[in-house]
Design a protein around this motif. Structure first.
Motif, PDB file in Angstrom:
ATOM      1  N   VAL A  52       0.675  -1.261   0.295  1.00  0.00           N
ATOM      2  CA  VAL A  52       0.475  -0.343   0.008  1.00  0.00           C
ATOM      3  C   VAL A  52       0.637   1.296  -0.576  1.00  0.00           C
ATOM      4  CG1 VAL A  52      -1.591   0.922   0.975  1.00  0.00           C
ATOM      5  CG2 VAL A  52      -2.021  -0.899   1.231  1.00  0.00           C
ATOM      6  N   VAL A  53       1.293   0.616   1.091  1.00  0.00           N
ATOM      7  CA  VAL A  53       2.770   1.960   0.966  1.00  0.00           C
ATOM      8  C   VAL A  53       3.821   2.240  -0.370  1.00  0.00           C
ATOM      9  CG1 VAL A  53       4.783   3.190   1.912  1.00  0.00           C
ATOM     10  CG2 VAL A  53       2.940   2.098   3.685  1.00  0.00           C
ATOM     11  N   ASN A  54       4.220   1.578  -0.968  1.00  0.00           N
ATOM     12  CA  ASN A  54       4.724   1.449  -2.918  1.00  0.00           C
ATOM     13  C   ASN A  54       3.493   1.943  -3.102  1.00  0.00           C
ATOM     14  OD1 ASN A  54       5.903   0.695  -4.574  1.00  0.00           O
ATOM     15  ND2 ASN A  54       6.518  -1.086  -3.802  1.00  0.00           N
ATOM     16  N   ASP A  55       2.704   1.706  -3.238  1.00  0.00           N
ATOM     17  CA  ASP A  55       1.329   2.280  -4.079  1.00  0.00           C
ATOM     18  C   ASP A  55       1.060   3.673  -3.659  1.00  0.00           C
ATOM     19  OD1 ASP A  55       0.506  -0.360  -5.469  1.00  0.00           O
ATOM     20  OD2 ASP A  55      -0.704  -0.466  -4.468  1.00  0.00           O
ATOM     21  N   CYS A  56       0.977   3.978  -3.226  1.00  0.00           N
ATOM     22  CA  CYS A  56       1.358   5.395  -2.433  1.00  0.00           C
ATOM     23  C   CYS A  56       1.866   6.854  -3.011  1.00  0.00           C
ATOM     24  CB  CYS A  56       1.003   6.167  -0.861  1.00  0.00           C
ATOM     25  SG  CYS A  56      -0.987   5.238  -0.061  1.00  0.00           S
ATOM     26  N   ILE A  57       3.547   5.655  -2.665  1.00  0.00           N
ATOM     27  CA  ILE A  57       4.549   6.571  -3.218  1.00  0.00           C
ATOM     28  C   ILE A  57       4.634   6.732  -4.884  1.00  0.00           C
ATOM     29  CG2 ILE A  57       6.545   6.429  -2.936  1.00  0.00           C
ATOM     30  CD1 ILE A  57       7.000   5.378   0.150  1.00  0.00           C
ATOM     31  N   THR A  58       4.673   5.067  -5.469  1.00  0.00           N
ATOM     32  CA  THR A  58       4.445   5.703  -7.030  1.00  0.00           C
ATOM     33  C   THR A  58       3.366   6.815  -7.340  1.00  0.00           C
ATOM     34  OG1 THR A  58       5.498   3.274  -6.287  1.00  0.00           O
ATOM     35  CG2 THR A  58       5.163   3.898  -8.573  1.00  0.00           C
ATOM     36  N   GLU A  59       2.058   6.757  -6.763  1.00  0.00           N
ATOM     37  CA  GLU A  59       1.508   6.990  -7.794  1.00  0.00           C
ATOM     38  C   GLU A  59       1.939   8.598  -7.299  1.00  0.00           C
ATOM     39  OE1 GLU A  59      -2.529   8.246  -8.706  1.00  0.00           O
ATOM     40  OE2 GLU A  59      -1.394   6.392  -9.596  1.00  0.00           O
ATOM     41  N   ALA A 128       5.515  -1.577  -8.570  1.00  0.00           N
ATOM     42  CA  ALA A 128       6.124   0.121  -8.509  1.00  0.00           C
ATOM     43  C   ALA A 128       5.754  -0.070 -10.537  1.00  0.00           C
ATOM     44  CB  ALA A 128       7.159   0.425  -8.182  1.00  0.00           C
ATOM     45  N   TYR A 129       6.728  -0.637 -11.066  1.00  0.00           N
ATOM     46  CA  TYR A 129       6.165  -0.523 -12.766  1.00  0.00           C
ATOM     47  C   TYR A 129       5.119  -0.869 -12.946  1.00  0.00           C
ATOM     48  CZ  TYR A 129       7.182  -1.722 -17.050  1.00  0.00           C
ATOM     49  OH  TYR A 129       6.610  -1.488 -18.615  1.00  0.00           O
ATOM     50  N   VAL A 130       4.169  -1.302 -12.775  1.00  0.00           N
ATOM     51  CA  VAL A 130       2.987  -1.389 -13.177  1.00  0.00           C
ATOM     52  C   VAL A 130       2.426  -0.855 -12.487  1.00  0.00           C
ATOM     53  CG1 VAL A 130       0.639  -2.790 -12.669  1.00  0.00           C
ATOM     54  CG2 VAL A 130       3.278  -4.408 -13.170  1.00  0.00           C
ATOM     55  N   MET A 131       2.700   0.285 -11.262  1.00  0.00           N
ATOM     56  CA  MET A 131       1.006   1.209 -11.040  1.00  0.00           C
ATOM     57  C   MET A 131       1.535   2.158 -11.791  1.00  0.00           C
ATOM     58  SD  MET A 131      -0.586   1.170  -8.989  1.00  0.00           S
ATOM     59  CE  MET A 131      -0.678   3.338  -7.890  1.00  0.00           C
ATOM     60  N   SER A 132       3.177   2.483 -12.040  1.00  0.00           N
ATOM     61  CA  SER A 132       3.729   3.751 -12.854  1.00  0.00           C
ATOM     62  C   SER A 132       3.147   3.825 -14.287  1.00  0.00           C
ATOM     63  CB  SER A 132       4.981   4.076 -12.646  1.00  0.00           C
ATOM     64  OG  SER A 132       5.398   4.856 -13.781  1.00  0.00           O
ATOM     65  N   ARG A 133       3.246   2.412 -14.523  1.00  0.00           N
ATOM     66  CA  ARG A 133       3.335   2.435 -15.981  1.00  0.00           C
ATOM     67  C   ARG A 133       1.374   2.478 -16.791  1.00  0.00           C
ATOM     68  NH1 ARG A 133       6.014   4.194 -19.834  1.00  0.00           N
ATOM     69  NH2 ARG A 133       4.955   2.912 -21.638  1.00  0.00           N
ATOM     70  N   MET A 134       0.524   1.904 -15.695  1.00  0.00           N
ATOM     71  CA  MET A 134      -1.145   1.976 -15.545  1.00  0.00           C
ATOM     72  C   MET A 134      -1.792   3.650 -15.322  1.00  0.00           C
ATOM     73  SD  MET A 134      -2.415  -0.914 -14.227  1.00  0.00           S
ATOM     74  CE  MET A 134      -3.939  -1.004 -14.198  1.00  0.00           C
ATOM     75  N   SER A 150      -1.437  -3.860  -9.700  1.00  0.00           N
ATOM     76  CA  SER A 150       0.138  -3.834  -9.161  1.00  0.00           C
ATOM     77  C   SER A 150       0.140  -5.130  -8.257  1.00  0.00           C
ATOM     78  CB  SER A 150      -0.192  -3.174  -8.895  1.00  0.00           C
ATOM     79  OG  SER A 150      -0.309  -1.590  -7.786  1.00  0.00           O
ATOM     80  N   THR A 151      -0.360  -5.315  -7.201  1.00  0.00           N
ATOM     81  CA  THR A 151      -0.230  -5.767  -6.237  1.00  0.00           C
ATOM     82  C   THR A 151      -0.724  -7.525  -6.607  1.00  0.00           C
ATOM     83  OG1 THR A 151      -1.485  -4.621  -4.400  1.00  0.00           O
ATOM     84  CG2 THR A 151      -1.406  -5.976  -3.705  1.00  0.00           C
ATOM     85  N   VAL A 213       3.211  12.754  -9.984  1.00  0.00           N
ATOM     86  CA  VAL A 213       4.187  12.687 -10.791  1.00  0.00           C
ATOM     87  C   VAL A 213       3.803  11.897 -11.817  1.00  0.00           C
ATOM     88  CG1 VAL A 213       7.073  11.247 -11.878  1.00  0.00           C
ATOM     89  CG2 VAL A 213       6.205  13.221  -9.910  1.00  0.00           C
ATOM     90  N   TYR A 214       3.954  12.132 -13.033  1.00  0.00           N
ATOM     91  CA  TYR A 214       3.961  10.956 -14.149  1.00  0.00           C
ATOM     92  C   TYR A 214       4.886  10.687 -14.674  1.00  0.00           C
ATOM     93  CZ  TYR A 214      -0.813  11.645 -14.360  1.00  0.00           C
ATOM     94  OH  TYR A 214      -2.458  12.150 -14.547  1.00  0.00           O
ATOM     95  N   ASP A 215       5.507   9.173 -14.793  1.00  0.00           N
ATOM     96  CA  ASP A 215       7.272   8.778 -15.439  1.00  0.00           C
ATOM     97  C   ASP A 215       6.817   8.274 -16.585  1.00  0.00           C
ATOM     98  OD1 ASP A 215       7.715   8.318 -12.480  1.00  0.00           O
ATOM     99  OD2 ASP A 215       6.188   6.973 -12.431  1.00  0.00           O
TER     100      ASP A 215
END
Length: 223
Positions: A52-59, A128-134, A150-151, A213-215
């Motif tokens: 969840v923290v990973n999702d929040c930070i990546t998002e 993190a990759y799936v979150m960012s790309r989606m 992503s989870t 942020v958008y990567d």
């Protein structure tokens, strides 16, 4: 989009939470539990928080910040396991009679440690990759979908790596497969249950930090 500022107190607290959850997951994983047909470790209740923290930070902050906390978590977890292993090797005082319990909790076998580290890195980076790309693909919409997707990717990868390395040849194959499926199901359910909190947290972070942020130009390297 606002340019990212130096690391904020909020990001630091998220990072600390991430690291603590990883260490707790290692400790709690020493206890096996069963819910109906599901065979689990007690760590299943805290490890999803790290995703969840990973999702929040990546998002909110982007892949690069997620990469920073993943490697920070890895180093902190490695330091904990190493120091616990050394403490386990040191002979106890003559009057101390709890060596067996201490070893059961902190004496992580090398193959289990290797499995844990490898599974964590692969699962976390894929998450993190799936979150960012989606996020890029959906132009910021459908956060709930990418959080869950992503989870699932991260947890499946984690289980596929961890269980065969850590327990292969020890646990019967049919039980091992059941444990893998059980872990993925329970951790994903935890993510779904806590999703409303995650959505509110992400919205609050974007508003408070002034960052979204958008990567678009990200290389997605892991180092």
């Amino acid at each position: 989009m606002k340019k990212q500022e130096p690391i904020s107190v909020t990001f630091m607290l998220l990072s600390v939470t991430f690291c603590v959850c990883l260490i707790l997951a290692n400790l709690l994983a020493t206890k096996q539990v069963q819910f109906g047909l599901l065979n689990l470790t007690a760590g299943v209740f805290v490890f999803p928080i790290s995703y969840v923290v990973n999702d929040c930070i990546t998002e909110v902050y982007g892949y690069r910040r997620a990469k920073l906390i993943i490697w920070t978590g890895f180093v902190m977890n490695f330091a904990f396991v190493l120091l616990a292993w050394l403490a386990d090797l040191i002979p106890g005082a003559p009057y101390w009679t709890n060596q067996e319990g201490f070893h059961a909790l902190f004496g992580l076998a090398p193959r289990v440690a290797l499995a844990s580290f490898a599974a964590f890195l692969v699962g976390s980076f894929l998450n993190a990759y799936v979150m960012s790309r989606m996020k890029i693909h959906d132009k910021g919409r459908r956060f709930s979908l990418r959080a869950i997707a992503s989870t699932i990717v991260g947890e499946v990868s984690d289980s596929i790596i961890f269980f065969p390395i850590a327990l292969g040849g020890i646990v019967p194959k049919e039980n091992l497969l059941l444990m893998m499926v059980s872990q993925v199901v329970m951790k994903t359910l935890c993510e779904v249950v806590i999703l409303p909190v995650t959505i509110k947290t992400v919205a609050w972070l974007k508003h408070t930090e002034g960052v979204d942020v958008y990567d678009n130009d990200e290389s997605y390297s892991v180092i």
